[in-house]
Design an enzyme around this catalytic site. Sequence first.
Site, PDB file in Angstrom:
ATOM      1  N   GLU A   1      37.876  39.958  49.235  1.00 33.66           N
ATOM      2  CA  GLU A   1      36.982  39.250  48.505  1.00 33.66           C
ATOM      3  C   GLU A   1      35.938  38.485  49.222  1.00 33.66           C
ATOM      4  O   GLU A   1      36.363  37.853  50.137  1.00 33.66           O
ATOM      5  CB  GLU A   1      37.527  38.594  47.362  1.00 33.66           C
ATOM      6  CG  GLU A   1      38.200  39.618  46.343  1.00 33.66           C
ATOM      7  CD  GLU A   1      37.253  40.459  45.507  1.00 33.66           C
ATOM      8  OE1 GLU A   1      35.984  40.345  45.543  1.00 33.66           O
ATOM      9  OE2 GLU A   1      37.762  41.691  44.822  1.00 33.66           O
TER      10      GLU A   1
ATOM     11  N   ARG B   1      37.390  39.770  29.626  1.00 36.78           N
ATOM     12  CA  ARG B   1      37.571  41.028  28.845  1.00 36.78           C
ATOM     13  C   ARG B   1      38.818  41.000  27.884  1.00 36.78           C
ATOM     14  O   ARG B   1      38.998  41.638  26.770  1.00 36.78           O
ATOM     15  CB  ARG B   1      37.438  42.181  29.496  1.00 36.78           C
ATOM     16  CG  ARG B   1      37.254  43.573  28.683  1.00 36.78           C
ATOM     17  CD  ARG B   1      36.214  44.489  29.580  1.00 36.78           C
ATOM     18  NE  ARG B   1      36.786  44.844  30.860  1.00 36.78           N
ATOM     19  CZ  ARG B   1      37.736  45.657  31.095  1.00 36.78           C
ATOM     20  NH1 ARG B   1      38.085  46.566  30.334  1.00 36.78           N
ATOM     21  NH2 ARG B   1      38.044  45.876  32.419  1.00 36.78           N
TER      22      ARG B   1
ATOM     23  N   CYS C   1      41.556  36.351  38.382  1.00 41.37           N
ATOM     24  CA  CYS C   1      41.367  36.616  39.928  1.00 41.37           C
ATOM     25  C   CYS C   1      40.113  35.793  40.592  1.00 41.37           C
ATOM     26  O   CYS C   1      40.317  35.117  41.382  1.00 41.37           O
ATOM     27  CB  CYS C   1      41.408  37.948  40.288  1.00 41.37           C
ATOM     28  SG  CYS C   1      42.850  38.714  40.118  1.00 41.37           S
TER      29      CYS C   1
ATOM     30  N   HIS D   1      42.597  41.770  46.890  1.00 43.70           N
ATOM     31  CA  HIS D   1      42.768  42.301  45.631  1.00 43.70           C
ATOM     32  C   HIS D   1      43.757  43.805  46.062  1.00 43.70           C
ATOM     33  O   HIS D   1      43.393  44.303  47.103  1.00 43.70           O
ATOM     34  CB  HIS D   1      41.666  42.741  45.127  1.00 43.70           C
ATOM     35  CG  HIS D   1      41.211  42.099  43.633  1.00 43.70           C
ATOM     36  ND1 HIS D   1      40.077  41.443  43.524  1.00 43.70           N
ATOM     37  CD2 HIS D   1      42.157  41.672  42.742  1.00 43.70           C
ATOM     38  CE1 HIS D   1      39.978  40.814  42.339  1.00 43.70           C
ATOM     39  NE2 HIS D   1      41.227  41.082  41.900  1.00 43.70           N
TER      40      HIS D   1
END
Lengths: 213, 213, 213, 213
Positions: free
Chosen positions: C78, C88, C141, C165
């Site tokens: 990242e 979500r 995350c 990730h």
Amino acid sequence: MKILITGFDPFGGESINPSYEAIKRIKLDNSDIELVTVEIPTVFDKCIDTLDRKIKETEPDIVICTGQAGGRFPITVERVGINIIDARIADNEGNQYIDAPIKSDGESAYFSNLPIKAIVKSLINNKIPAEVSNTAGTFVCNNILYGLLYLINTKYPHIKGGFIHVPFLLEQVTDKRNTPSMSLETITEAMKIIVETAAVTETDISEQGGAIC
Amino acid sequence: MKILITGFDPFGGESINPSYEAIKRIKLDNSDIELVTVEIPTVFDKCIDTLDRKIKETEPDIVICTGQAGGRFPITVERVGINIIDARIADNEGNQYIDAPIKSDGESAYFSNLPIKAIVKSLINNKIPAEVSNTAGTFVCNNILYGLLYLINTKYPHIKGGFIHVPFLLEQVTDKRNTPSMSLETITEAMKIIVETAAVTETDISEQGGAIC
Amino acid sequence: MKILITGFDPFGGESINPSYEAIKRIKLDNSDIELVTVEIPTVFDKCIDTLDRKIKETEPDIVICTGQAGGRFPITVERVGINIIDARIADNEGNQYIDAPIKSDGESAYFSNLPIKAIVKSLINNKIPAEVSNTAGTFVCNNILYGLLYLINTKYPHIKGGFIHVPFLLEQVTDKRNTPSMSLETITEAMKIIVETAAVTETDISEQGGAIC
Amino acid sequence: MKILITGFDPFGGESINPSYEAIKRIKLDNSDIELVTVEIPTVFDKCIDTLDRKIKETEPDIVICTGQAGGRFPITVERVGINIIDARIADNEGNQYIDAPIKSDGESAYFSNLPIKAIVKSLINNKIPAEVSNTAGTFVCNNILYGLLYLINTKYPHIKGGFIHVPFLLEQVTDKRNTPSMSLETITEAMKIIVETAAVTETDISEQGGAIC
């Protein structure tokens, strides 16, 4: 020139089936074609019986069956139907056969005798994504495709026939991630092109349309 | 129990073919199995001839052909070979047939007589993604699968045979976006499980493994 | 050289989290590195507090947080954490914030100061698919990544830190269609390479690793 | 109410850019909106200068920039622009910066102040697949988004602005495998809905639109 075109009713939790939605909206440019449009139940055996009855009744020159291929990107023109049912989900009357033949006296597979390469080419020439497909699955779509080709090979040798798979509609994927779709307008336009291409193509063109795997 | 397993040489611009890389590394637990490993050229016709010669020479009970399915996610166990070549790219000797039958006297398709459902189940039980596939494409992989099943149906009725497609290796996708892959260790382990499951399974299990489309 | 590496506990209906499974199996070649491995709860706020406490306690030179990116194909390194939560699904304690900042006094985003390009290059050189990612999402995350970089920017300016990730494990996708995965062995090897590359890279390399969109 | 909407010219080997094709076809129902449509060059720096000049000249209330996101399935409404260029390909004048800031005196990121959740909801209510996106990449699309938000934050605080990514057109994917697309009619309809939703939404709605990763 008479063409019989069929679409399925909704299945698998969907409230709409793009195949029937599209075919009932087809507006042909070619006035020499008489188009008969039928909705077929997503039910093993019964779908073939319905088709056979409709063929007897309407005596078409060409039969084009269509169905929904959720997860596919382009319009796909099926090359072959295989003599097997292996149902991951139940059909609309609860039947879920595993590894059963469709016709015990049928060949292991029949190839479509529609001009599948000419159809793909016409669609692409009209800016609609299209490919030949080498599997219609093992559910009701392959069932009607195989059933149609069995009828052609055993009872109606003068008929040309095959199967077209269409993607989900836009509205079917608004709640699904990374799932391809196509607008009803585009699918309807594709269906018109398919019907008119099938009507005027005597012999299919020879162009590669294969798949590595 | 003698098992002949084949893999292809690299094709389509790749410098390695995961199918042969994996099969040459198989280490079986089951010492009752004699495993014969062969690399087959990615060439139409010639691949079937090579296979036939190898079958005559080694007299196996089971023949498992394997190949690379770039773009597929799981190990796929093929259900059916169809009697057609439609080559999107040329094979390794420059042949690129379009819509040609593989065997002019062959059936339109043959079904694998490997225990394909038992194999998928064994793989998943061992935490390896696996599915039945209903198309091996129309290139050399379908060619050898159809060719093998033609040989079984016409000359070697006592042999069981079929085809396994494997994903790209990790190293084949480091320069490809959004392309699935599997490590050589996992594919090799899968091959071992496939060989040992084929060896001990008399009759395939009845479990759904179908595809909607 | 001390490196603190964290993984999350399972979330979102999964029974395992590949990030923690991998980091607890790392075996380093470089004996100059002291590696501290921690499991962090998949819970907003609490994950950052746990991390801060662990940093105080262990005084690392480098902090690498890791998490599961279900649906991604390669290892992704990242580039940036953004100051927002938009959940979500609920976290593991039932919190589901919408469009809330992570730190009311934080910047809108912080860039990782790990050598992200050198890490991607090392992974690819070792035949492991890897890419820079420009979004860690808006769930836990991104929360820990942003939280770590906030801590580095406000309290621990000498620390280098960032987030990795990892894809689903093989066993997590045996019941999911068309979903990428990676073996635990490969992810563990990737983690070792990441730790050792971070340890020895003073200044990141300048190589393109961008995305069109 | 004046709205400035921009699209890019073609780039990356494509002969058409769906963003500009769509915006120049928008037909609004809401006659209170004055819409100004501009094509912007796919060139770093210059695209921001062009935008700034256009803003000075037209004095809009809202600025919506749009661009092509080849490979994405739905219409995506961008949440955030980040202060970095990392170009995988050169722009249309051959510039290819690596890890360079867009504005040396800018913040690390700016959040769009368009009503992004209301826009996604309007699109889905109109049966058009849409999602919030948390990355506009690191190429020219992110460049103009970040540049616009920098201008808003430093010079035009009364303006609302943001960025919309649209999929490939149908015709752009007829030669690409497994690549999502959307018809020009659908993208144009989406653009109309976006403009009209932006015009009438004072405050964005609070609905989850996040991503796990």
